[in-house]
Design an enzyme around this catalytic site. Structure first.
Site, PDB file in Angstrom:
ATOM      1  N   ASP A 110       0.685  -0.982   0.250  1.00 10.48           N
ATOM      2  CA  ASP A 110      -0.145  -0.112   0.399  1.00 10.48           C
ATOM      3  C   ASP A 110       0.696   1.114  -0.144  1.00 10.48           C
ATOM      4  O   ASP A 110       2.267   1.425   0.367  1.00 10.48           O
ATOM      5  CB  ASP A 110      -0.757   0.000   0.443  1.00 10.48           C
ATOM      6  CG  ASP A 110      -2.308   0.803   0.412  1.00 10.48           C
ATOM      7  OD1 ASP A 110      -2.110   2.243   0.737  1.00 10.48           O
ATOM      8  OD2 ASP A 110      -2.907   0.753   0.759  1.00 10.48           O
ATOM      9  N   TRP A 158      -5.502  32.924 -13.712  1.00  7.67           N
ATOM     10  CA  TRP A 158      -5.267  32.009 -12.949  1.00  7.67           C
ATOM     11  C   TRP A 158      -3.277  32.657 -12.330  1.00  7.67           C
ATOM     12  O   TRP A 158      -3.465  31.910 -11.188  1.00  7.67           O
ATOM     13  CB  TRP A 158      -4.957  30.964 -13.814  1.00  7.67           C
ATOM     14  CG  TRP A 158      -3.933  30.628 -14.876  1.00  7.67           C
ATOM     15  CD1 TRP A 158      -3.699  30.720 -14.734  1.00  7.67           C
ATOM     16  CD2 TRP A 158      -2.657  29.724 -14.668  1.00  7.67           C
ATOM     17  NE1 TRP A 158      -2.119  30.608 -16.088  1.00  7.67           N
ATOM     18  CE2 TRP A 158      -1.556  29.851 -15.390  1.00  7.67           C
ATOM     19  CE3 TRP A 158      -2.131  29.598 -12.770  1.00  7.67           C
ATOM     20  CZ2 TRP A 158      -0.369  29.311 -15.076  1.00  7.67           C
ATOM     21  CZ3 TRP A 158      -0.789  28.478 -12.741  1.00  7.67           C
ATOM     22  CH2 TRP A 158       0.091  28.672 -13.686  1.00  7.67           C
ATOM     23  N   SER A 208       6.242   6.821 -21.364  1.00  7.88           N
ATOM     24  CA  SER A 208       7.184   6.246 -20.922  1.00  7.88           C
ATOM     25  C   SER A 208       6.984   4.540 -20.943  1.00  7.88           C
ATOM     26  O   SER A 208       7.900   3.442 -20.602  1.00  7.88           O
ATOM     27  CB  SER A 208       8.458   6.635 -19.978  1.00  7.88           C
ATOM     28  OG  SER A 208       8.596   7.811 -21.029  1.00  7.88           O
TER      29      SER A 208
HETATM   30  C1  HEM Z   1      10.989  23.805 -24.196  1.00  5.05           C
HETATM   31  C2  HEM Z   1       9.942  23.593 -23.242  1.00  5.05           C
HETATM   32  C3  HEM Z   1       9.197  25.012 -22.125  1.00  5.05           C
HETATM   33  C4  HEM Z   1       9.707  26.490 -22.527  1.00  5.05           C
HETATM   34  C5  HEM Z   1      10.885  26.516 -23.096  1.00  5.05           C
HETATM   35  C6  HEM Z   1       8.700  27.627 -22.218  1.00  5.05           C
HETATM   36  C7  HEM Z   1       8.663  28.458 -22.356  1.00  5.05           C
HETATM   37  C8  HEM Z   1       7.830  29.617 -21.863  1.00  5.05           C
HETATM   38  C9  HEM Z   1       8.087  30.849 -21.921  1.00  5.05           C
HETATM   39  C10 HEM Z   1       8.915  32.019 -22.682  1.00  5.05           C
HETATM   40  C11 HEM Z   1       6.579  31.200 -21.638  1.00  5.05           C
HETATM   41  C12 HEM Z   1       6.158  33.043 -21.453  1.00  5.05           C
HETATM   42  C13 HEM Z   1       5.545  33.482 -22.557  1.00  5.05           C
HETATM   43  C14 HEM Z   1       4.999  34.810 -22.086  1.00  5.05           C
HETATM   44  O1  HEM Z   1       3.911  35.230 -21.300  1.00  5.05           O
HETATM   45  O2  HEM Z   1       5.094  36.017 -22.630  1.00  5.05           O
HETATM   46  C15 HEM Z   1       5.842  30.281 -21.210  1.00  5.05           C
HETATM   47  C16 HEM Z   1       4.295  30.488 -20.916  1.00  5.05           C
HETATM   48  C17 HEM Z   1       3.417  29.679 -20.563  1.00  5.05           C
HETATM   49  N1  HEM Z   1       4.462  27.702 -20.271  1.00  5.05           N
HETATM   50 FE1  HEM Z   1       5.609  26.984 -20.897  1.00  5.05          FE
HETATM   51  N2  HEM Z   1       7.659  26.404 -21.945  1.00  5.05           N
HETATM   52  C18 HEM Z   1       8.242  24.826 -22.222  1.00  5.05           C
HETATM   53  C19 HEM Z   1       7.087  23.921 -21.592  1.00  5.05           C
HETATM   54  C20 HEM Z   1       5.970  24.118 -21.236  1.00  5.05           C
HETATM   55  C21 HEM Z   1       5.361  23.384 -20.496  1.00  5.05           C
HETATM   56  C22 HEM Z   1       5.645  21.372 -20.270  1.00  5.05           C
HETATM   57  C23 HEM Z   1       3.963  23.471 -19.516  1.00  5.05           C
HETATM   58  C24 HEM Z   1       3.142  23.184 -18.545  1.00  5.05           C
HETATM   59  C25 HEM Z   1       2.917  21.617 -18.295  1.00  5.05           C
HETATM   60  C26 HEM Z   1       4.542  24.832 -20.150  1.00  5.05           C
HETATM   61  C27 HEM Z   1       3.495  25.700 -19.455  1.00  5.05           C
HETATM   62  C28 HEM Z   1       3.269  27.199 -19.417  1.00  5.05           C
HETATM   63  C29 HEM Z   1       2.124  27.862 -18.839  1.00  5.05           C
HETATM   64  C30 HEM Z   1       0.894  27.696 -18.335  1.00  5.05           C
HETATM   65  C31 HEM Z   1       2.226  29.655 -19.880  1.00  5.05           C
HETATM   66  C32 HEM Z   1       1.549  30.418 -19.398  1.00  5.05           C
HETATM   67  C33 HEM Z   1       0.873  30.864 -18.523  1.00  5.05           C
HETATM   68  C34 HEM Z   1       0.349  32.462 -18.405  1.00  5.05           C
HETATM   69  O3  HEM Z   1      -0.230  31.519 -17.787  1.00  5.05           O
HETATM   70  O4  HEM Z   1       0.826  32.693 -18.125  1.00  5.05           O
HETATM   71  N3  HEM Z   1       5.704  25.089 -21.078  1.00  5.05           N
HETATM   72  N4  HEM Z   1       5.895  28.890 -21.320  1.00  5.05           N
END
Ligand code: HEM
Ligand SMILES: [Cu+2]
Lengths: 185, 519
Positions: free
Chosen positions: B98, B134, B261
């Protein structure tokens, strides 16, 4: 509900994890002073010292001027009239200057205000020193009264050549209702 | 522990549940319910955006919808879904009887409905539900927030407590209850990703708790953490929030990586390619996730050195992420592939998540982000990572393990149909959002300029299709439980490996009371 007593090793793991949780909660709060200290050290974010500057050298760079611009802003809903008496000054680094800001309270009640300064570009903040500033204290004005609020500053003699213009912005906040907001100092 | 007792009868079985399978089941159903609540909010959003102009809801309510959609999906749907999966699968995968702390496990679960009830109840309060997004940036969430914000803060505290207890439980289980011979480097990848995720949660959730506590103090006790008038700084809020927020996105995606995976090797009939590099890649992603947070803050007036640092550090994450993607592809390469529903969803995850990674890289480039931030391009980016990454792989997990959980097989034809509906619906919804975003449509807006009308209509239609696919999934699951073909086969899938497939189907109430030996 029968339940197996947690194994010895489990009871050993948990305290470590709980310490980590508590430490990270503390770290969240540590970010607050850390943020200020880092901004201060790096002279970024346009945050300026809110304590009077003590001059430690008399060097005046008379063959160079830096353009100092003054801007005033009212925070959302702040009814005062608030503006710089001079919009800009050409300042020799190392020399003291006096200028002032005008404020009046057009409302029917006494009000208290707090001016919050900010410097643009942010990295110039550490070369702009205030010797006296109305922003060190809160400002009180009776209904319908006006006031000239003084600022005495010096531009650091060490200021890099790349900085030609510094903009100083004051945002005026209404802190009348907010007795809990102590003076910034 | 008594060896041969079954579950208690009636409601007590669930209220006082300490069995990891019962608690896992509750988590899964709870998150599925929240998925529909959050999905309903999304439908309201897309219905309003079907055409330009204000039609259905007023802007304030629209903002409540986007806020609650994000909060419910992240904290109510995705996170509990993977915790439920961890509860069900980790003990069975490592040969434990468990979870290590069954009573705390019960508490972690039951805190969730309490928190969500608090959160949803804000809709009925004066001033309405939180409408600040959010990410709840101060001062929107402090000075200008509705009175219901206090309830929102308590809800976040409770959700955080639940996650932290859940993580402590998971770590205590993985560290202490592995069967003899189950060394760390023999653990299934899903267990590894959860171990690392649990560390992320333990490190990140308390910081979130700190952020909302500071908000609470600013609102009620006159402090000025985030108020410039009192010497604070609203930008500080963003730092504290994103110090939690970026690890949070990996909290969401790492267990999803773990799931695929497991599934891809099964349907490739080959072991996972590069197991140890997968472990190290996951660990480095987790570490890096703590030092890149300000890529969400490029336009807050950071100094140039900061922009450069956060830009390069963020791009660095693409390397371990790329390692994982290449390993999945290498696992499939030359394998005897079949494409049952779990595999379809997993391959789609790899493909679509990679697209989300690429748009992430575009956003990571600071000068480019100045143009893209707060646009629909960001919305497209994070839905490609979170929906195609986390929700698709969660669906894959449900199809993959449902025969083990219920002892019944789902209908493959229906499941494949459901996949294609979800795939088309998802892409139709979010792909056009790249274009409107690049063309300048801002996010979190109830109205938009006329030139965006066609793409938005496509998006809305796609979202209704995607929403239908989820109802269809619910139907398939219920149909499987009630009248699916009996599947007493221990293995279910020809290529499956791992301890969970040595157990009877459905998995008996108590498993591994005597630990198996792993060679
Ligand atoms: C190679 C991987 C990743 C890179 C380089 C990356 C880069 C970025 C960047 C630079 C932003 C900001 C954009 C902005 O507000 O102007 C952003 C926003 C966001 N990313 Fe990623 N990200 C990656 C992977 C992920 C993953 C795996 C998730 C979630 C499972 C994710 C979720 C989000 C979310 C939720 C936002 C928006 C947040 C908000 O509400 O302002 N990202 N990402
Ligand atoms: Cu991020």
């Amino acid at each position: 509900m029968q339940e197996k007593k947690p194994e010895k090793s489990t009871t050993k793991t948990i305290p470590y994890l709980i310490v980590l949780v508590v430490a990270m909660f503390g770290f969240g709060f540590l970010l607050v002073p850390l943020y200020d200290v880092l901004c201060d050290l790096a002279g970024i974010n346009g945050k300026v010292d809110l304590v009077a500057y003590e001059k430690d050298s008399d060097v005046i760079v008379s063959d160079r001027t830096v353009n100092i611009q003054f801007i005033s802003l009212n925070n959302n809903g702040m009814p005062w009239i608030f503006k710089p008496m001079h919009t800009s000054v050409k300042a020799h680094p190392g020399q003291d200057y006096n200028t002032s800001f005008y404020a009046s309270n057009p409302t029917e009640k006494a009000m208290t205000a707090q001016a919050v300064p900010s410097i643009t570009p942010g990295y110039a903040a550490k070369y702009f020193h205030k010797i006296e500033c109305f922003c060190f204290d809160q400002q009180e004005l009776e209904a319908g009264k006006e006031e000239e609020m003084g600022l005495r500053f010096v531009v650091d003699a060490e200021i890099p050549d790349s900085i030609h213009t510094i903009t100083l912005t004051y945002t005026l906040f209404d802190v009348t209702a907010d007795e809990s907001v102590a003076s910034l100092n | 522990m008594s060896e041969h007792h079954g579950p208690a009868k009636g409601i007590k079985r669930w209220l006082f549940a300490t069995n990891h399978k019962d608690i896992g089941t509750m988590y899964l159903w709870f998150s599925f319910a929240m998925f529909f609540v959050g999905g309903f909010f999304a439908m309201v959003i897309r219905a309003e955006l079907f055409q330009p102009g204000l039609q259905l809801v007023d802007p304030q309510f629209f903002n409540q919808m986007t806020t609650m959609h994000g909060l419910v999906m992240v904290f109510g749907a995705i996170m509990p879904a993977f915790v439920g999966l961890a509860n069900w699968m980790i003990p069975m995968m490592i040969g434990a009887p468990d979870m290590a702390l069954p009573r705390m496990n019960n508490l972690s679960f039951w805190l969730l409905p309490v928190a969500v009830t608090l959160l949803i109840s804000t809709f009925f309060m004066e001033g309405g539900a939180p409408a600040f997004g959010w990410t709840f940036y101060a001062p929107l969430s402090t000075t200008y927030a509705p009175p219901s914000t206090t309830f929102f803060i308590f809800a976040v505290h409770i959700l955080g407590a639940s996650s932290i207890m859940g993580s402590i439980n998971i770590l205590a289980t993985i560290i202490n209850l592995r069967a003899p011979g189950m060394t760390y480097m023999k653990m299934p990848m899903f267990v590894w990703t959860w171990a690392i995720t649990a560390f992320l949660l333990i490190a990140a959730m308390p910081v979130l708790a700190g952020a909302v506590t500071m908000m609470l103090m600013d609102i009620h006790f006159g402090t000025s953490f985030f108020s410039a008038a009192g010497g604070g700084d609203p930008v500080l809020f963003q730092h504290v929030f994103w110090f939690f927020g970026h690890p949070e996105v990996y909290i969401i995606i790492l267990p999803a990586f773990g799931v695929i995976s497991e599934i891809i090797p099964t349907f490739s009939r080959k072991p996972l390619f590069g197991y140890s590099s997968m472990v190290y890649a996951t660990a480095s992603i987790a570490f890096l996730s703590f030092i890149v947070w300000a890529h969400h803050m490029y336009t807050t007036g950071m100094p140039l050195a900061g922009e450069l640092y956060f830009m390069y550090a963020t791009m660095l994450i693409a390397i371990p992420t790329g390692v994982k993607v290449f390993n999945w592809i290498a696992t499939m390469f030359g394998g005897a592939l079949t494409f049952e529903a779990p595999m379809l969803f997993s391959v789609a995850t790899v493909f679509l998540f990679s697209l989300g990674g690429f748009t992430g890289l575009m956003l990571a480039i600071a000068p480019i982000d100045f143009a893209y931030q707060e646009s629909y391009f960001v919305v497209a980016h994070f839905h490609y990572t979170m929906v195609a990454g986390a929700i698709f792989s969660m669906t894959a997990a449900v199809y993959y393990w449902l025969p083990k959980w219920t002892g019944r097989m789902y209908n493959e034809t229906l499941a494949k149909t459901q996949f294609w509906i979800a795939f088309v619906g998802f892409n139709l919804t979010f792909f056009p959002q790249h274009f409107v975003g690049l063309a300048g449509m801002p996010r979190r807006t109830p109205d938009y300029a006329l030139q965006f009308a066609d793409f938005n209509m496509m998006s809305s239609i796609g979202s209704f299709i995607y929403g239908f696919a989820q109802l269809f999934l619910l139907y398939i699951i219920i149909q499987t439980i009630r009248s699916g073909k009996e599947n007493a086969d221990e293995k279910t899938w020809e290529g499956a490996n791992g301890l969970e497939w040595t157990l009877a189907s459905p998995a008996p109430f108590h498993t591994f009371s005597t630990p198996p030996t792993v060679k």
